[in-house]
Motif scaffolding. Structure first.
Motif, PDB file in Angstrom:
ATOM      1  N   ARG A 199      16.512  16.185  43.497  1.00 35.17           N
ATOM      2  CA  ARG A 199      17.148  15.122  42.712  1.00 35.17           C
ATOM      3  C   ARG A 199      18.051  14.267  43.584  1.00 35.17           C
ATOM      4  O   ARG A 199      17.937  13.034  43.604  1.00 35.17           O
ATOM      5  CB  ARG A 199      17.942  15.722  41.555  1.00 35.17           C
ATOM      6  CG  ARG A 199      18.604  14.686  40.648  1.00 35.17           C
ATOM      7  CD  ARG A 199      19.350  15.363  39.511  1.00 35.17           C
ATOM      8  NE  ARG A 199      19.882  14.388  38.580  1.00 35.17           N
ATOM      9  CZ  ARG A 199      21.037  13.770  38.736  1.00 35.17           C
ATOM     10  NH1 ARG A 199      21.797  14.027  39.809  1.00 35.17           N
ATOM     11  NH2 ARG A 199      21.458  12.891  37.843  1.00 35.17           N
ATOM     12  N   ARG A 200      18.963  14.906  44.296  1.00 37.60           N
ATOM     13  CA  ARG A 200      19.895  14.137  45.123  1.00 37.60           C
ATOM     14  C   ARG A 200      19.184  13.438  46.270  1.00 37.60           C
ATOM     15  O   ARG A 200      19.523  12.296  46.620  1.00 37.60           O
ATOM     16  CB  ARG A 200      20.991  15.059  45.649  1.00 37.60           C
ATOM     17  CG  ARG A 200      22.075  15.353  44.619  1.00 37.60           C
ATOM     18  CD  ARG A 200      23.117  16.317  45.154  1.00 37.60           C
ATOM     19  NE  ARG A 200      22.584  17.673  45.240  1.00 37.60           N
ATOM     20  CZ  ARG A 200      23.278  18.713  45.690  1.00 37.60           C
ATOM     21  NH1 ARG A 200      24.520  18.542  46.139  1.00 37.60           N
ATOM     22  NH2 ARG A 200      22.747  19.917  45.711  1.00 37.60           N
ATOM     23  N   LEU A 201      18.192  14.103  46.858  1.00 39.51           N
ATOM     24  CA  LEU A 201      17.460  13.465  47.948  1.00 39.51           C
ATOM     25  C   LEU A 201      16.696  12.243  47.456  1.00 39.51           C
ATOM     26  O   LEU A 201      16.640  11.216  48.146  1.00 39.51           O
ATOM     27  CB  LEU A 201      16.490  14.468  48.586  1.00 39.51           C
ATOM     28  CG  LEU A 201      15.677  13.940  49.773  1.00 39.51           C
ATOM     29  CD1 LEU A 201      16.582  13.429  50.874  1.00 39.51           C
ATOM     30  CD2 LEU A 201      14.732  15.025  50.295  1.00 39.51           C
ATOM     31  N   ALA A 202      16.116  12.328  46.261  1.00 43.19           N
ATOM     32  CA  ALA A 202      15.386  11.183  45.708  1.00 43.19           C
ATOM     33  C   ALA A 202      16.317   9.989  45.499  1.00 43.19           C
ATOM     34  O   ALA A 202      15.990   8.847  45.863  1.00 43.19           O
ATOM     35  CB  ALA A 202      14.714  11.571  44.393  1.00 43.19           C
ATOM     36  N   LEU A 203      17.481  10.235  44.921  1.00 45.38           N
ATOM     37  CA  LEU A 203      18.411   9.139  44.640  1.00 45.38           C
ATOM     38  C   LEU A 203      18.984   8.541  45.927  1.00 45.38           C
ATOM     39  O   LEU A 203      19.087   7.317  46.064  1.00 45.38           O
ATOM     40  CB  LEU A 203      19.534   9.633  43.735  1.00 45.38           C
ATOM     41  CG  LEU A 203      19.102  10.057  42.327  1.00 45.38           C
ATOM     42  CD1 LEU A 203      20.279  10.662  41.566  1.00 45.38           C
ATOM     43  CD2 LEU A 203      18.515   8.878  41.549  1.00 45.38           C
ATOM     44  N   LEU A 204      19.343   9.398  46.882  1.00 43.95           N
ATOM     45  CA  LEU A 204      19.914   8.902  48.132  1.00 43.95           C
ATOM     46  C   LEU A 204      18.875   8.141  48.954  1.00 43.95           C
ATOM     47  O   LEU A 204      19.175   7.077  49.520  1.00 43.95           O
ATOM     48  CB  LEU A 204      20.484  10.061  48.944  1.00 43.95           C
ATOM     49  CG  LEU A 204      21.762  10.699  48.401  1.00 43.95           C
ATOM     50  CD1 LEU A 204      22.141  11.932  49.215  1.00 43.95           C
ATOM     51  CD2 LEU A 204      22.908   9.692  48.405  1.00 43.95           C
ATOM     52  N   SER A 205      17.650   8.661  49.035  1.00 42.23           N
ATOM     53  CA  SER A 205      16.611   7.953  49.791  1.00 42.23           C
ATOM     54  C   SER A 205      16.226   6.651  49.094  1.00 42.23           C
ATOM     55  O   SER A 205      15.908   5.657  49.753  1.00 42.23           O
ATOM     56  CB  SER A 205      15.384   8.845  49.973  1.00 42.23           C
ATOM     57  OG  SER A 205      14.870   9.281  48.719  1.00 42.23           O
ATOM     58  N   GLY A 206      16.302   6.626  47.748  1.00 38.02           N
ATOM     59  CA  GLY A 206      16.047   5.388  47.028  1.00 38.02           C
ATOM     60  C   GLY A 206      17.072   4.321  47.365  1.00 38.02           C
ATOM     61  O   GLY A 206      16.733   3.158  47.613  1.00 38.02           O
ATOM     62  N   LEU A 207      18.344   4.706  47.394  1.00 39.73           N
ATOM     63  CA  LEU A 207      19.385   3.749  47.792  1.00 39.73           C
ATOM     64  C   LEU A 207      19.171   3.281  49.231  1.00 39.73           C
ATOM     65  O   LEU A 207      19.385   2.107  49.559  1.00 39.73           O
ATOM     66  CB  LEU A 207      20.762   4.394  47.645  1.00 39.73           C
ATOM     67  CG  LEU A 207      21.235   4.665  46.209  1.00 39.73           C
ATOM     68  CD1 LEU A 207      22.552   5.436  46.225  1.00 39.73           C
ATOM     69  CD2 LEU A 207      21.403   3.349  45.438  1.00 39.73           C
ATOM     70  N   GLY A 208      18.749   4.201  50.091  1.00 34.17           N
ATOM     71  CA  GLY A 208      18.460   3.820  51.472  1.00 34.17           C
ATOM     72  C   GLY A 208      17.333   2.810  51.562  1.00 34.17           C
ATOM     73  O   GLY A 208      17.396   1.856  52.362  1.00 34.17           O
TER      74      GLY A 208
END
Length: 406
Positions: free
Chosen positions: A75-84
């Motif tokens: 979950r956190r990796l998806a959101l952080l990579s999306g912002l990236g």
């Protein structure tokens, strides 16, 4: 029961927003390759390197993705990579020169690798939690995101030739998709601890995990599956024009036929998985793709080619979703490895077809695609698949078929 179904659909839509996000982001910048070529005064070879470095970044992201999946969770990796990826898109719109653009697109590949693994892990976790199939429909929304991005690109290009306004508008859409996905994504499990072994004196050191036989077979299968998908998109139009003798107006229909059939098949693919199981869907589907394309190549002509391309779209539509589910069942290491090998297949496939076509002709090049699809079917015989509906916990697991097993 209705409440459970409602929770399933809401979470499925949230994860679908991530798939749509990735398709939208990719198609947004890829649609402006001509503008990048003009603004940076690039040659055809330099454009090819731009595309290559993105895939190389995604393929090389395997160790990082594995580490981040364990430390952050899907979950956190998806959101952080999306912002990236949003930040990367904005940076690309103001890239001053070619070297900086290469760095930005390499970073894009790494972020894509992170999001690809995270969102597929979320999709597999959704199936496991509810005992229902959903992955092929999720992959269909990737194509929907690409289609929406193409529409936006067409409209923005008509309004302005600059990429800054276009990419800013696209970034707003991407942030909206992330906002829609965030509340309903599945929660992350507790971060996994790195494997360690005890040494004399009480010290510990990290123990490097080696790929298991299951992971390797899944990786081999994914490579050939992505060779088929990537090569068909890149070479179908040229085959129709140069080999089948299609007109300039008809040649692009090859890509259209593959894309439309694949999207439609993915919309129905989860029902096929529930009824027959992933083993049948993957083995029969890849065999249909390979045999159908081979027969079309033997027959020659435009109509047989289009029918063969339709067989490919139909047959491989559910293959990669099923492989992601199987990999996710083996853990984050397997999922990261399979995603990385899939990217390798996407990179190697089109180039391999080009080399074969140059050495002989494009018909033989396309025969490599047909052979790759058949190899996928053969590779999956090394795996024993347990359908989700037959599992008491509603999960899919794979295990390598031992020598001599019946």
């Amino acid at each position: 029961m209705p409440r459970v179904l409602d929770d399933f659909r809401r979470t499925q839509l949230a994860i679908a927003a991530l798939f749509c996000f990735l398709g939208f982001q990719y198609a947004t910048w890829i649609s402006r390759i001509p503008a990048l070529k003009t603004s940076l005064d690039l040659s055809a070879g330099e454009v090819g390197l731009l595309l290559m470095v993105t895939g190389a970044g995604a393929a090389a992201s395997f160790p990082l993705v594995t580490y981040l999946m364990k430390r952050l969770g899907a979950r956190r990796l998806a959101l952080l990579s999306g912002l990236g990826l949003v930040a990367i898109l904005l940076a690309l719109s103001v890239a001053p020169n070619y070297p900086v653009t290469l760095v930005i697109l390499c970073a894009d590949g790494v972020a894509v690798g992170c999001l690809n693994v995270a969102m597929n892990a979320q999709g597999a976790a959704l199936e496991a939690a509810h005992g229902r199939t959903a992955m092929t429909q999720l992959h269909a929304t990737f194509s929907a995101g690409s289609f929406l991005a193409a529409l936006l690109s067409s409209g923005m290009t008509a309004l302005t030739s600059g990429m800054v306004t276009h990419f800013a508008a696209a970034s707003a859409v991407l942030l909206l998709l992330l906002a829609c996905a965030r509340p309903r994504l599945l929660p992350d499990d507790a971060p996994a601890k790195e494997p360690a072994e005890q040494e004399e004196g009480g010290n510990t050191r990290r123990k490097m995990a080696r790929p298991t036989r299951i992971m390797l077979w899944l990786g081999y299968t994914m490579i050939f599956a992505e060779v088929v998908e990537g090569s068909m998109n890149d070479w179908s139009a040229l085959y129709l024009k140069d080999v089948a003798g299609a007109s300039a107006q008809v040649a692009p229909l090859g890509i259209a036929v593959i894309s439309v059939v694949m999207v439609l098949a993915r919309l129905f693919g989860d029902g096929w998985r529930s009824r027959w199981g992933d083993a049948v869907v993957v083995r029969v589907g890849s065999a249909v793709a390979g045999i159908g394309l081979a027969l079309a190549l033997l027959a020659g002509g435009v109509v047989p080619a289009l029918l063969g391309f339709a067989c490919v779209g139909l047959g491989v539509a559910a293959v990669t979703p099923c492989l992601y589910v199987a990999a996710a069942a083996e853990g984050p290491d397997a999922l990261s490895l399979v995603a990385a090998t899939g990217t390798t297949g996407l990179l190697v496939g089109p180039a391999l077809i080009g080399f074969v076509a140059e050495a002989s002709n494009l018909t033989w090049g396309m025969a490599v695609v047909a052979a790759s699809a058949v190899i996928v079917s053969l590779c999956t015989t090394r795996l024993q698949w347990t359908p989700a509906k037959a599992s008491s916990e509603g999960r899919m697991k794979t295990e390598v078929v031992e020598e001599g097993a019946t």
